[in-house]
Scaffold this motif. Structure first.
Motif, short mmCIF file in Angstrom:
data_model
loop_
_atom_site.label_atom_id
_atom_site.label_comp_id
_atom_site.label_asym_id
_atom_site.label_seq_id
_atom_site.Cartn_x
_atom_site.Cartn_y
_atom_site.Cartn_z
N MET A 1 0.60 -1.20 0.03
CA MET A 1 -0.10 0.16 0.06
C MET A 1 0.81 1.17 0.11
O MET A 1 0.18 2.45 -0.12
N ALA A 2 2.15 1.07 0.13
CA ALA A 2 2.99 2.27 0.01
C ALA A 2 2.51 3.46 1.22
O ALA A 2 2.16 3.14 2.21
N LEU B 1 9.72 19.98 7.31
CA LEU B 1 10.56 19.07 7.12
C LEU B 1 10.81 18.78 5.74
O LEU B 1 9.75 18.70 4.96
N GLU B 2 11.92 18.43 4.98
CA GLU B 2 12.11 17.92 3.82
C GLU B 2 11.30 16.69 3.41
O GLU B 2 11.22 15.82 4.27
N PRO B 3 11.25 16.31 2.21
CA PRO B 3 10.45 15.13 1.86
C PRO B 3 10.98 13.91 2.32
O PRO B 3 10.02 13.01 2.65
N PHE B 4 12.13 13.49 2.20
CA PHE B 4 12.78 12.37 2.85
C PHE B 4 14.35 12.45 3.00
O PHE B 4 15.10 13.27 2.31
N LEU B 5 14.73 11.50 3.39
CA LEU B 5 16.41 11.27 3.40
C LEU B 5 16.48 10.10 2.80
O LEU B 5 15.70 9.01 3.09
N LEU B 6 17.71 9.92 2.52
CA LEU B 6 18.29 8.43 1.72
C LEU B 6 18.72 7.56 2.99
O LEU B 6 19.82 7.36 3.29
N LEU B 7 17.71 7.34 3.96
CA LEU B 7 18.17 6.83 5.10
C LEU B 7 18.90 5.33 4.73
O LEU B 7 19.74 4.86 5.28
N ASN C 1 13.55 2.98 2.26
CA ASN C 1 13.60 3.30 3.62
C ASN C 1 13.06 2.67 4.58
O ASN C 1 13.53 2.26 5.71
N ALA C 2 11.58 2.35 4.33
CA ALA C 2 10.82 1.38 5.18
C ALA C 2 11.27 -0.13 5.22
O ALA C 2 11.55 -0.66 6.36
N GLY D 1 11.03 -3.05 7.69
CA GLY D 1 9.61 -3.34 6.98
C GLY D 1 8.63 -2.64 7.74
O GLY D 1 7.39 -2.83 7.30
N VAL D 2 8.67 -1.84 8.85
CA VAL D 2 7.83 -1.38 9.89
C VAL D 2 8.21 0.32 9.86
O VAL D 2 8.99 0.50 10.74
#
Length: 566
Positions: free
Chosen positions: A120-121, A174-180, A280-281, A286-287
């Protein structure tokens, strides 16, 4: 008289069953549970739904878009008044061998089924938001409180004032995302990176959709409950609702029912199936608050119906009515076009299509999912695809999202303002429809045209009344409309979505010989809604009636408009 079959079921429907032009207020009865029915049994016209099914079939074909399908496969579900009026599966759940688009042998492909499980993203964000609202109800969280009250480590680098509400409405800065997954080595350091990040803009000053907002809220839920997010969702949302195919990290026993997503080379994961697609998830085990939930169309319909019921389903309450109202109320009035409740997106024509309104709520997912809940018609539109299988580079599926939701809106009836029929145009992108009168002569003394208009279109897709004396040069006629949602002043065109009522429209006409009137509906390249309707056209010159559209529909030349009874 004994009623049976479709007649008996139709007689049990509310009086506004199947009606688009009777917008509802409030929630559906708390006792409403899902059951199957034919569209006709719900008071719906089946043809728009069947047309949308054929479109989904076409879009899953090998050459549908630039030499590849628009999506590998899809499962669509439509619900109205608690009745599942359509479930349609098409294309492949597993279709490709690698990222190049090389198809597997037929014997190894897996077709879509009604019970296929999808990644479901970002629709996951709704589950996290519901978990947060449950904590608000329990007095554990204050929406206006700074997040740092609950997560002290978050309150660094300019984030001390960011509130829980700002995370839910994506106004935190906050910015959209980080390359965690790439830039930090383990889960602990990745979470710490989110806690440490500085805002890009002043909190509260802008709308920026950000995964980091919901990752943070996921951590907040875990901190305050003392449990992992997947267990909280299972124990407080999916378990009570009986959503047995919904959750994080689906078990291996269900893998055969899971749709594949992308063939990933960076990171080197190969063809992803049964694990979350979002990198990232995945790197967070996965959580995560922003992605990771898997579900089916049927399970998502249960969630949607629980919201339409005011937070309850089959005797199990997951939210109070007040919490559902807050999640469906726009908190972003200062950011037009970015309407957002507490967790839910609102009023987004680009995927809600003809179901769009100020209270229509939903979310999309990057992997190809969309979830639309329309309280005004007690309807749900769910379209689940694996559009990133085998590659995210194959493009957007927004046209399919709109078409699926719009099909349900057009299946519902709009009854004529007067008489038995009206002129309707459900024009697609980049088109023009016209409805033109025969020439008339007006004296200019109390000359006017009156008509009714049902307008459900993008603001940039205008319905314009035009006039010409030579049939070649057309000038817009300023009109005045009255009715719910109508413009408050005289305007040169009519447009907009969500009001779902007929407007009464009037315009003064000049003195002219051979005056021709034309209603023109023009769409641009994106975003079409239910369409526009024109009815009860009357042209008068003082006491004289020059044109009565109800009596003489043959007095019009229609291109792209046609007569409809509903």
């Amino acid at each position: 008289m004994v009623l049976t079959g479709a007649t008996a079921m139709a007689s049990a429907l509310p009086e506004d069953g199947g009606r688009f032009d009777r917008p509802r207020e409030g929630f559906a009865p708390a006792s409403t549970v899902l059951r199957g029915a034919l569209p006709e049994q719900a008071g719906l016209d089946p043809e728009p739904i069947r047309t949308a099914e054929r479109q989904l079939d076409d879009w899953s074909r090998a050459d549908a878009a630039d030499g590849h399908p628009l999506f590998s496969g899809a499962v669509g579900m439509l619900v109205h008044n608690g009745l599942i009026v359509d479930t349609h599966a098409t294309g492949g759940a597993v279709r490709y061998a690698d990222g190049s688009g090389r198809e597997l042998p037929r014997s190894r492909q897996v077709p879509m089924r009604a019970d296929t499980i999808f990644d479901m993203a970002s629709v996951t964000k709704l589950f996290t938001s519901i978990a947060v609202m449950q904590l608000v109800e329990r007095g554990r969280v204050d929406l206006d409180a700074p997040v740092a009250r609950y997560l002290p480590e978050f309150g660094v680098n300019g984030k001390r004032s960011i509130t829980v509400e700002q995370l839910l409405t994506h106004t935190s800065g906050l910015e959209p995302f980080l390359l965690l997954w790439r830039d930090w080595p383990d889960k602990a350091s990745r979470i710490k990176a989110v806690m440490n990040v500085a805002p890009e803009t002043e909190p509260g000053s802008t709308y920026t959709y950000s995964d980091l907002n919901l990752i943070t809220l996921g951590v907040l839920v875990e901190r305050l409950t003392g449990s992992t997010l997947d267990k909280v969702v299972a124990e407080r949302i999916t378990g009570p609702l009986g959503m047995t195919d919904t959750g994080f990290n689906p078990p291996a026993s269900k893998r055969d029912r899971i749709a594949a997503t992308e063939y990933q080379t960076n990171p080197r994961r190969g063809m992803v199936r049964g694990e979350v697609h979002d990198e990232n998830a995945w790197a967070l085990g996965g959580v995560a608050g922003h992605a990771g939930v898997f579900s089916t169309a049927r399970d998502m319909a249960v969630l949607g119906q629980s919201l339409l019921n005011g937070g309850t389903y089959a005797g199990e309450r997951i939210l109070s009515e007040g919490s559902v109202r807050a999640m469906f109320t726009n908190y972003n009035l200062g950011f037009p076009g970015d309407d957002h409740g507490l967790g839910f997106e609102l009023n987004q024509l680009w995927y809600m299509g003809g179901l769009t309104s100020t209270v229509t709520a939903g979310h999309t997912g990057y992997a190809g999912t969309s979830f639309v809940v329309d309280p005004k018609s007690s309807s749900i539109a769910i379209l689940l695809t694996n559009r990133v299988h085998p590659s995210r580079e194959w493009g957007s599926i927004n046209v399919a999202r709109q078409a699926w939701a719009t099909a349900l809106s057009r299946a519902m009836a709009v009854l004529p303002a007067e008489g038995r029929t009206f002129w309707f145009s459900g024009l697609g992108d980049e088109g023009t429809a016209t409805l033109t009168t025969r020439p008339i002569t007006t004296s200019g003394r109390y000359s006017s045209v009156r008509f009714s208009a049902f307008v459900d279109c993008e603001p940039t897709d205008p319905l314009v009344l035009e006039a010409s004396t030579d049939g070649t040069t057309w000038k817009p006629v300023t009109v005045t409309a009255t009715g719910l949602g109508a413009p408050r002043e005289a305007v040169p065109f009519l447009a907009g979505t969500g009001h779902r009522t007929w407007w009464s429209v009037r315009a003064e006409l000049p003195r002219a010989e051979n005056l021709t009137l034309r209603w023109r509906f023009t769409t641009d390249g994106n975003y079409t809604a239910r369409g526009v309707a024109v009815d009860a056209i009357t042209v008068t010159d003082g006491e004289r009636t020059l044109l009565d559209g109800e009596r003489r529909p043959d007095a019009f030349e229609a291109v792209g408009f046609s007569l409809h009874s509903r």
